[in-house]
Design a protein around this motif. Structure first.
Motif, PDB file in Angstrom:
ATOM      1  N   ALA A 180      33.263 -35.459 -37.858  1.00  0.00           N
ATOM      2  CA  ALA A 180      34.354 -35.748 -36.922  1.00  0.00           C
ATOM      3  C   ALA A 180      33.842 -36.573 -35.750  1.00  0.00           C
ATOM      4  N   ALA A 181      32.662 -36.247 -35.254  1.00  0.00           N
ATOM      5  CA  ALA A 181      32.102 -36.972 -34.113  1.00  0.00           C
ATOM      6  C   ALA A 181      31.849 -38.432 -34.443  1.00  0.00           C
ATOM      7  N   LYS A 182      31.460 -38.702 -35.674  1.00  0.00           N
ATOM      8  CA  LYS A 182      31.136 -40.071 -36.068  1.00  0.00           C
ATOM      9  C   LYS A 182      32.385 -40.945 -36.182  1.00  0.00           C
ATOM     10  N   LYS A 183      33.539 -40.307 -36.220  1.00  0.00           N
ATOM     11  CA  LYS A 183      34.795 -41.062 -36.236  1.00  0.00           C
ATOM     12  C   LYS A 183      35.284 -41.373 -34.827  1.00  0.00           C
ATOM     13  N   THR A 233      31.127 -42.429 -27.220  1.00  0.00           N
ATOM     14  CA  THR A 233      29.879 -41.689 -27.365  1.00  0.00           C
ATOM     15  C   THR A 233      30.202 -40.204 -27.508  1.00  0.00           C
ATOM     16  N   ALA A 234      29.572 -39.558 -28.462  1.00  0.00           N
ATOM     17  CA  ALA A 234      29.908 -38.166 -28.757  1.00  0.00           C
ATOM     18  C   ALA A 234      28.654 -37.315 -28.833  1.00  0.00           C
ATOM     19  N   SER A 235      28.838 -36.028 -28.613  1.00  0.00           N
ATOM     20  CA  SER A 235      27.764 -35.063 -28.776  1.00  0.00           C
ATOM     21  C   SER A 235      28.362 -33.757 -29.254  1.00  0.00           C
ATOM     22  N   ILE A 236      27.533 -32.926 -29.836  1.00  0.00           N
ATOM     23  CA  ILE A 236      27.964 -31.607 -30.304  1.00  0.00           C
ATOM     24  C   ILE A 236      27.090 -30.568 -29.627  1.00  0.00           C
ATOM     25  N   ARG A 237      27.739 -29.591 -29.011  1.00  0.00           N
ATOM     26  CA  ARG A 237      27.017 -28.549 -28.296  1.00  0.00           C
ATOM     27  C   ARG A 237      27.429 -27.178 -28.819  1.00  0.00           C
ATOM     28  N   LEU A 238      26.545 -26.230 -28.661  1.00  0.00           N
ATOM     29  CA  LEU A 238      26.916 -24.856 -28.954  1.00  0.00           C
ATOM     30  C   LEU A 238      27.975 -24.425 -27.952  1.00  0.00           C
ATOM     31  N   THR A 239      29.066 -23.873 -28.442  1.00  0.00           N
ATOM     32  CA  THR A 239      30.210 -23.546 -27.595  1.00  0.00           C
ATOM     33  C   THR A 239      29.841 -22.564 -26.484  1.00  0.00           C
ATOM     34  N   LYS A 240      29.036 -21.563 -26.795  1.00  0.00           N
ATOM     35  CA  LYS A 240      28.716 -20.520 -25.817  1.00  0.00           C
ATOM     36  C   LYS A 240      27.467 -20.837 -24.999  1.00  0.00           C
ATOM     37  N   GLU A 241      26.847 -21.988 -25.242  1.00  0.00           N
ATOM     38  CA  GLU A 241      25.653 -22.374 -24.506  1.00  0.00           C
ATOM     39  C   GLU A 241      25.758 -23.841 -24.107  1.00  0.00           C
ATOM     40  N   ASP A 242      25.042 -24.212 -23.092  1.00  0.00           N
ATOM     41  CA  ASP A 242      24.995 -25.614 -22.697  1.00  0.00           C
ATOM     42  C   ASP A 242      23.799 -26.267 -23.386  1.00  0.00           C
ATOM     43  N   ARG A 243      23.854 -26.293 -24.720  1.00  0.00           N
ATOM     44  CA  ARG A 243      22.737 -26.823 -25.510  1.00  0.00           C
ATOM     45  C   ARG A 243      23.251 -27.820 -26.531  1.00  0.00           C
ATOM     46  N   THR A 244      22.731 -29.030 -26.477  1.00  0.00           N
ATOM     47  CA  THR A 244      23.143 -30.083 -27.407  1.00  0.00           C
ATOM     48  C   THR A 244      22.456 -29.900 -28.748  1.00  0.00           C
ATOM     49  N   ILE A 245      23.226 -30.053 -29.832  1.00  0.00           N
ATOM     50  CA  ILE A 245      22.705 -29.929 -31.191  1.00  0.00           C
ATOM     51  C   ILE A 245      22.574 -31.297 -31.856  1.00  0.00           C
TER      52      ILE A 245
END
Length: 330
Positions: free
Chosen positions: A91-94, A98-110
């Protein structure tokens, strides 16, 4: 603040809360009318049962909405939530931004496609435990690499246990009158002998490995197979090791091409099939633990050629995403 994105994100939870409130008011009115003898007892019982069941269903739906694992950010704004990392990446690649994916309960980028941040970021190598498949498992690279991934994430399991537990395809190697091979399906289980290199053997692919990993890590296991190699290295750059299948020469390899028939159709691959644990990426080289090279805890190869071997083997990749600190099972 983007009001439209906030409304989109919270629209369903708000509607659920309003629906639950409406149901509660309805139940109160039914109860009031029944108390004042305006409704038969049977009607009251039916209404109360239906309202209770519907309320429980809506609360369950609300909990599901609120417990998604990953949040897709477009720029600095939260856009959508997902439970599957591969689905979130696709989904992000669409996204046009600029997009990023993070853990919902943490401020950590995956995962991120922000190349400017990647260029300025450090490229640490994950300090994952190293295990050799030798001498016990001359063909056990896949389960040995999985043991490294599981141990890094706090699960105390060894390669020999995984070798015993991995699903096997017991179909023996045979040849028909035209010398065509017939054998097992590595997408369904380990093919051949894992313990004795003198006996016929091949290996196993991502699906049985995923199933075995889930026995220990459950829904924290993410199958990333068929994503682009840049997606895999993006995850590795975030300090997350990834199990992969690649050629043993770490490049495009047709030197030992092989084809055989299974009950599910043909398999065409190379006998130089191997599994390693990706532990780092610096933009030029990928770093990995190779269970066949006990003297080299961390190996490296040019990412461009490694990618060719990975593509040849079907772009297979699996990782584990822990939402909090690493879990240690006792």
């Amino acid at each position: 603040m983007n009001i439209s994105l906030i409304i989109k994100k919270w629209k369903r939870p708000i509607l659920i809360v309003l629906m639950i409130s409406l149901i509660q008011v309805t139940v109160f009115l039914v109860f009031y009318l029944q108390q004042n003898k305006h409704l038969p007892e049977q009607f009251f019982q039916l209404a109360r049962s239906l309202a209770t069941a519907f309320t429980q269903t809506e609360v369950t739906d609300q909990e599901k909405v609120m417990s998604k694992t990953f949040t897709l950010f477009q720029g600095d704004h939260a856009a959508f939530d997902f439970n599957d990392l591969k689905e979130a990446i696709l989904a992000a690649k669409k996204s046009p931004r600029t997009a990023s994916i993070r853990l919902t309960k943490e401020d950590r980028t995956i995962w991120s496609n922000d190349d400017t941040k990647k260029e300025s970021a450090a490229h640490p190598i994950v300090d994952a435990p190293y295990l050799s498949q030798l001498p016990e498992l001359p063909r056990g690279c896949e389960v040995t690499t999985l043991a490294m991934l599981l141990q890094y994430n706090g699960f105390t399991v060894d390669k020999m246990t995984l070798a015993h537990e991995i699903v096997k395809d017991p179909t023996p190697l045979t040849y028909d009158s035209g010398h065509n091979m017939r054998w097992g399906n590595p997408y369904k289980g380990f093919v051949g002998d894992m313990y004795d290199a003198k006996k016929p053997g091949f290996g196993v692919f991502h699906k049985p490995i995923e199933s075995l990993a889930r026995k220990y890590a459950g829904q924290q296991v993410m199958n990333l197979t068929e994503l682009d190699f840049s997606d895999i290295t993006s995850i590795v750059e975030q300090g997350i090791p990834v199990w992969v299948i690649v050629t043993s020469t770490f490049t495009q390899d047709t030197s030992r091409s092989v084809k055989w028939q299974t009950a599910d159709g043909p398999i065409q691959t190379t006998r130089n099939e191997h599994s390693v644990l990706l532990t780092g990426f610096d933009g030029t080289y990928v770093y990995f633990h190779d269970p066949l090279r006990p003297a080299e805890k961390s190996s490296r190869r040019a990412a461009s050629t490694f990618e060719q071997g990975w593509n040849q083997m079907g772009r297979q990749a699996i990782t584990i995403i822990l939402q909090n600190e690493k879990i240690v099972d006792n």
